[in-house]
Design an enzyme around this catalytic site. Structure first.
Site, PDB file in Angstrom:
ATOM      1  N   ASP A  23       0.831  -1.209   0.000  1.00 32.83           N
ATOM      2  CA  ASP A  23       0.000   0.000   0.000  1.00 32.83           C
ATOM      3  C   ASP A  23       0.866   1.260   0.000  1.00 32.83           C
ATOM      4  O   ASP A  23       1.953   1.276   0.582  1.00 32.83           O
ATOM      5  CB  ASP A  23      -0.892  -0.013   1.245  1.00 32.83           C
ATOM      6  CG  ASP A  23      -2.005   1.011   1.167  1.00 32.83           C
ATOM      7  OD1 ASP A  23      -2.381   1.403   0.036  1.00 32.83           O
ATOM      8  OD2 ASP A  23      -2.510   1.419   2.227  1.00 32.83           O
TER       9      ASP A  23
ATOM     10  N   ASN B 281     -10.319  -2.737  -7.413  1.00 31.73           N
ATOM     11  CA  ASN B 281      -9.467  -1.757  -8.094  1.00 31.73           C
ATOM     12  C   ASN B 281      -9.902  -1.477  -9.521  1.00 31.73           C
ATOM     13  O   ASN B 281      -9.482  -0.472 -10.114  1.00 31.73           O
ATOM     14  CB  ASN B 281      -8.006  -2.230  -8.096  1.00 31.73           C
ATOM     15  CG  ASN B 281      -7.327  -2.110  -6.742  1.00 31.73           C
ATOM     16  OD1 ASN B 281      -6.310  -2.743  -6.492  1.00 31.73           O
ATOM     17  ND2 ASN B 281      -7.905  -1.313  -5.839  1.00 31.73           N
TER      18      ASN B 281
END
Length: 290
Positions: free
Chosen positions: A54, A102
């Site tokens: 991340d 995503n």
């Protein structure tokens, strides 16, 4: 009265803090890094480490870069961290590369990610590259059918190129979600149970044979040879699992949340995590003798 196990735990904790202090003040050469990793590898080593990679976008914004460049630097971090894991003899590494959700991101970013996935999958598996050098088998875990055909072809080629490797495993989870993995496992369990008895309306219900172990054995990652998850690391300071390996980390998994953005994550961030895991293992072992 202080017990021996408590004294050992205090000693190991003190050593860990000292090591943190040393790492924070030293610029370690490549030779010293390798020596350090060899020393660490002589102790207990986790068999399976997972990473939620991340912070690529926030890293890019902070550096004045395009989002695509942030993802590219994130790939370089993956190579760097993977080599550290392989030098430590960690059997399996799983990385959260692309969530099913995503696909909801801006079209330009998704397109860039698909192009990156296609090119880097093949680069990872090229002759003489990291996976071949260390004998790593690549598994792409997730709903591969959601990818464009060109990316699906790259996945098939990359997996085929490393299918004979058996020293280590790299699970690239994309497009992935833990809930999808568990749902698929449940479907597979029920389908398998029903196939055992075509007359599934009989008194002997085959579905009663489904246990936790049955479900675990049908998880995508487990079916591809992954051992139990020992450590889960999430970078960028966010303290969420974000639907990554929820089943796998529900028992005996250490969770670590690093403030470092993934493209900057490296040796100095990871070594303290390994030391903390080793400390916990040593403490468990010494507590058995009290």
């Amino acid at each position: 009265m202080t017990t021996p196990s408590l004294l050992i735990q205090v000693l190991l904790t003190s050593l860990l803090h000292i090591f943190h202090w040393i790492l924070a003040r030293l610029r370690v050469t490549q030779l010293a890094q390798r020596s350090l990793l060899r020393i660490l590898a002589s102790g207990p080593i986790p068999q399976h480490v997972g990473f939620v990679m991340d912070g690529n976008r926030r890293y890019a914004r902070g550096k004045g870069k395009l989002v695509q460049e942030g993802h590219g630097d994130g790939y370089l971090a993956l190579r760097r961290v993977l080599e550290i894991c392989l030098r430590l003899n960690i059997r399996c590494v799983s990385v959260y590369a692309f969530a099913i959700d995503n696909f909801k991101r801006p079209e330009q970013e998704v397109k860039a990610l698909m192009q990156l996935a296609e090119s880097k999958l093949l680069e990872l598996c090229s002759h003489g590259d990291l996976l071949q050098e260390y004998g790593v088998k690549l598994n792409v875990i997730g709903r591969i059918s959601l990818f464009p055909e060109s990316v699906q072809a790259a996945v098939r080629r990359a997996e085929d190129l490393t299918k004979e490797n058996n020293r280590s495993i790299l699970n690239v989870c994309m497009p992935y979600s833990s809930r999808d993995e568990m749902t698929t496992a449940v479907e597979d369990c029920i389908r398998g149970a029903l196939l055992k008895d075509v007359d599934y309306f009989s008194a002997d219900d085959p579905i009663e044979d489904i246990t936790e172990d049955t479900l675990n054995s049908h998880l995508m990652s487990v079916k591809r040879g992954s051992p139990p998850l020992d450590i889960l690391v999430r970078t960028s300071g966010v303290k969420r699992l974000s639907d990554f390996m929820l089943w796998q980390c529900c028992e005996n998994t250490q969770l670590h949340f690093s403030k470092t953005y993934w493209p900057d994550f490296g040796l100095f961030d990871f070594v303290p995590i390994i030391l903390e895991w080793q400390r916990s293992v040593w403490f468990q072992e010494t507590s058995h003798f009290v």
